[in-house]
Scaffold this active site. Structure first.
Site, PDB file in Angstrom:
ATOM      1  N   LYS A 198       0.820  -0.841   0.209  1.00 47.79           N
ATOM      2  CA  LYS A 198      -0.062  -0.228   0.164  1.00 47.79           C
ATOM      3  C   LYS A 198       0.830   1.496   0.089  1.00 47.79           C
ATOM      4  CE  LYS A 198      -3.752   2.242   2.781  1.00 47.79           C
ATOM      5  NZ  LYS A 198      -4.571   2.243   3.857  1.00 47.79           N
ATOM      6  N   LYS A 251      -2.482  -1.057  -3.157  1.00 50.63           N
ATOM      7  CA  LYS A 251      -3.373  -0.111  -3.521  1.00 50.63           C
ATOM      8  C   LYS A 251      -2.191   0.911  -3.863  1.00 50.63           C
ATOM      9  CE  LYS A 251      -6.301   2.052  -0.483  1.00 50.63           C
ATOM     10  NZ  LYS A 251      -7.257   1.843   0.596  1.00 50.63           N
TER      11      LYS A 251
END
Length: 326
Positions: A198, A251
């Site tokens: 992420k 992400k």
């Protein structure tokens, strides 16, 4: 050599193109994010995300039924509590908003897979993903004390009916801590979908409007990854696999298709890609202005994620995509 080899032969008819298509997007690939808020009969549209709403639990249930009827197998729940504090009480309390929403959805649509986002930024008064050193205004989260909060949150979410726990705070050791907590509480069969790679991205802006999770000071660069790093993503996924992750997430997705590919090549676990709020908002804004064909762009983008290696795609376009696929 030409004219013996004519690749256009296989492009001459729509059915022929469909027959030889290498990557096929289906509704089974999609996960739909939902934002739960306290109250009843509430549907507040997020201004920066047209078509996305903060929903009370009764409205979440209605949305879950529609999602299931469209053939989408799963939702992921984010919560916006009525009150926030430094202990992120709303994240792990048995009466937390995600817990209430998960229980209600599982009662109404038992076969819909409910994923619980397991993070603390929506629930802390300062907007960061864990405990901070007293007086620290840089946003540097205390790692190990935060693991205990994440463990409590995951167990509470599983008790409420969540089928999958998805930790997103990028704390070192968070998968191991959550796996230990779930196992000790009797949830050995509850999978963990780790936000393994992420990034500290500029694409999250609209989400912070939706989830009311903008940091009050500092930023999240001390725990989310630097956008320039790719090898580090492989290091992160290897650690999460060793700690017991069942699925891995990258992400954002659009600017990180190379990372999706690297993660897929480096692992034999299912890989999810999060088509995040900023990516969604840009498409919606351009479509509303008539600058692009929304359906073509969305379907091309989602197919690109899958072509890059994503087995699952979290996207705010999921309902529209399901309708277009039908």
């Amino acid at each position: 050599m030409f004219p013996t080899h004519r690749p256009r032969r296989l492009r001459t008819h729509p059915q022929l193109r469909r027959m030889v298509r290498e990557t096929v997007l289906t509704t089974s690939d999609l996960i739909y994010p939902l934002f739960a808020v306290p109250g009843e009969g509430i549907a507040n549209e997020v201004k920066s995300m047209p078509g996305v709403y903060q929903l009370s639990v009764d409205k979440i249930v209605e949305e879950a039924k529609e999602v299931y009827d469209l053939g989408i197998p799963s939702i992921i729940l984010f919560g916006i509590p009525a009150d926030k504090d430094v202990d992120a009480t709303g994240a792990w309390h048995d009466c937390g908003i995600v817990q209430k929403a998960a229980t209600a959805v599982k009662a109404a649509v038992p076969d819909l897979i409910v994923i619980a986002d397991t993070c603390l930024c929506e629930y802390t008064s300062h907007g960061h993903c864990g405990y901070l050193q007293v007086g620290d205004l840089t946003g540097r989260v205390l790692n190990d004390p935060t693991l205990e909060l994440l463990k409590k949150t995951a167990v509470s979410q599983a008790k409420a009916g969540a089928d999958i726990i998805a930790p997103s705070g990028m704390m070192d050791g968070f998968v191991q801590a959550i796996r230990q907590g779930l196992d000790e509480a009797g949830f050995q069969d509850t999978p963990i979908l780790s936000y393994a790679a992420k990034y500290a991205s500029g694409y999250y802006g609209p989400f912070r409007d939706a989830a009311d999770s903008t940091p009050q000071f500092g930023d999240r660069r001390t725990y989310q990854m630097d956008p320039g790093n790719a090898r580090e993503a492989i290091k992160e996924i290897e650690l999460d696999i060793a700690e017991g992750a069942d699925m891995l997430m990258v992400k954002p997705a659009l600017a990180y298709m190379d990372i999706i590919w690297r993660v897929k090549e480096a692992s034999n676990l299912p890989v999810a890609a999060y088509n995040v709020s900023g990516e969604y908002a840009m498409v919606k804004a351009a479509a509303l202005n008539g600058w692009i064909d929304e359906e073509r762009v969305v379907m091309e983008t989602l197919t690109g994620f899958k072509r890059a290696g994503a087995d699952l795609i979290l996207t705010y376009h999921a309902k529209d995509a399901a309708r277009w696929l039908k």
